[in-house]
Design a protein around this motif. Structure first.
Motif, short mmCIF file in Angstrom:
data_model
loop_
_atom_site.label_atom_id
_atom_site.label_comp_id
_atom_site.label_asym_id
_atom_site.label_seq_id
_atom_site.Cartn_x
_atom_site.Cartn_y
_atom_site.Cartn_z
N ALA A 47 39.82 45.99 38.99
CA ALA A 47 40.80 46.34 39.58
C ALA A 47 42.25 46.72 38.63
O ALA A 47 42.83 47.59 38.65
CB ALA A 47 41.32 46.10 41.01
N THR A 48 42.22 45.60 37.65
CA THR A 48 43.34 45.75 36.89
C THR A 48 43.10 46.22 35.37
O THR A 48 43.92 46.09 34.51
CB THR A 48 44.01 44.33 36.90
N ASN A 49 41.92 46.42 35.00
CA ASN A 49 41.44 46.69 33.83
C ASN A 49 41.68 45.58 32.87
O ASN A 49 41.94 45.82 31.63
CB ASN A 49 42.17 47.92 33.33
N ASN A 163 40.41 39.99 50.69
CA ASN A 163 41.31 38.97 49.97
C ASN A 163 41.60 39.34 48.40
O ASN A 163 42.73 39.22 48.03
CB ASN A 163 40.47 37.51 50.06
N THR A 164 40.38 39.83 47.74
CA THR A 164 40.67 40.20 46.45
C THR A 164 41.62 41.41 46.15
O THR A 164 42.43 41.44 45.24
CB THR A 164 39.26 40.57 45.74
N VAL A 168 45.20 41.58 44.30
CA VAL A 168 45.65 42.55 43.24
C VAL A 168 46.99 43.65 43.75
O VAL A 168 47.90 43.47 42.79
CB VAL A 168 44.60 43.52 43.15
N ASN A 169 47.05 43.64 44.87
CA ASN A 169 48.05 44.34 45.46
C ASN A 169 49.61 43.85 45.34
O ASN A 169 50.47 44.40 45.49
CB ASN A 169 47.94 45.02 46.94
N ARG A 170 49.47 42.29 45.22
CA ARG A 170 50.49 41.47 45.39
C ARG A 170 50.65 41.08 43.93
O ARG A 170 51.89 40.42 43.78
CB ARG A 170 50.25 40.37 46.31
N GLY A 171 50.05 41.55 42.83
CA GLY A 171 50.48 41.52 41.53
C GLY A 171 49.45 40.79 40.69
O GLY A 171 49.69 40.42 39.56
N ALA A 172 48.19 40.00 41.32
CA ALA A 172 47.57 39.25 40.50
C ALA A 172 46.70 40.00 39.61
O ALA A 172 46.47 41.09 39.74
CB ALA A 172 46.48 38.50 41.46
N PHE A 173 46.48 39.33 38.32
CA PHE A 173 45.60 40.11 37.46
C PHE A 173 44.62 39.24 36.80
O PHE A 173 43.73 39.55 35.99
CB PHE A 173 46.48 40.60 36.19
N ILE A 184 55.12 35.56 42.76
CA ILE A 184 53.85 35.12 42.02
C ILE A 184 54.09 34.46 40.58
O ILE A 184 55.19 34.38 40.12
CB ILE A 184 53.15 36.45 41.64
N TYR A 185 53.03 33.43 40.44
CA TYR A 185 53.13 32.53 39.24
C TYR A 185 51.69 32.52 38.85
O TYR A 185 50.59 32.25 39.45
CB TYR A 185 53.47 31.28 39.58
#
Length: 200
Positions: A47-49, A163-164, A168-173, A184-185
């Motif tokens: 999702a984030t390449n 969940n995944t 991602v929508n909240r900033g995870a990569f 986020i951390y």
């Protein structure tokens, strides 16, 4: 009022294991319990390449070696003497992450994690093999056959996808990712910042 702390994890990440082993220390010091959220690292990457550091560091002189040095230092600092890099890496974690969702729905995610984390990162088991999964779960006091059946359920599959996507929508990569009251951390090396944020 205590803070809400989430740990978005996938068993396929050695850094997720290392962070997991340190989380209890932070929980003890802060009195705040981390909520573990199962996500699919491969789905986050897609999702984030993004790609695994192992792939990203190919052809970069010294960087891969340095990352392993960082792991060695973290292991030594926290006395994680049982850690062993999985000889089957990379492991396809789709089954065990769906299993984590099933265990969470069934109310025994903590026990599930304590069975699977060591199987991956202490015993170096091939945790995309159903027999290895069943054996590890059974030894951890969890009904492995039940979990393997549950991972085919539509609600379990849908929850892992949700969940995944939410992560991602909240900033995870990547993994491990932490959220403290929504902030986020990323990475095991941010745990000190996570603890500071909890204590503020």
């Amino acid at each position: 009022m205590s803070k809400t702390v989430e740990f978005h994890f996938d068993f396929g990440s050695p850094n997720a294991y290392l962070a997991h082993k340190v989380v209890p220390e932070i929980e003890t010091r802060t009195g705040v319990k981390f909520r573990y959220v199962p996500v699919l690292l491969g789905g986050i990457f897609k999702a984030t390449n993004n790609v695994s550091p192992v792939i990203a560091n190919q052809g970069i002189k010294n960087k891969g070696e340095y990352q392993f040095l960082e792991i060695e230092r973290f292991v030594k600092k926290h006395g994680l003497t049982k850690f062993k890099f999985n000889s089957h890496f990379p492991v396809n974690t789709l089954q065990i992450m769906r299993g984590a969702v099933a265990a969470e729905i069934d109310g025994n995610l903590d026990a599930y994690i304590e069975a699977v984390m060591p199987a991956m990162w202490e015993q170096s088991l091939k945790m995309d093999d159903p027999d290895a999964i069943k054996s590890a779960l059974d030894q951890g006091g969890i009904d492995g056959a039940h979990i393997l059946a549950r991972i085919q359920d539509a609600d379990v599959k849908a929850k892992l996808v949700a969940n995944t996507e939410d992560s991602v929508n909240r900033g995870a990569f990547g993994i491990p990712t932490f959220f403290v009251d929504g902030d986020i951390y990323f990475g095991k090396d941010r745990l000190r910042d996570v603890e500071e944020a909890i204590s503020e």
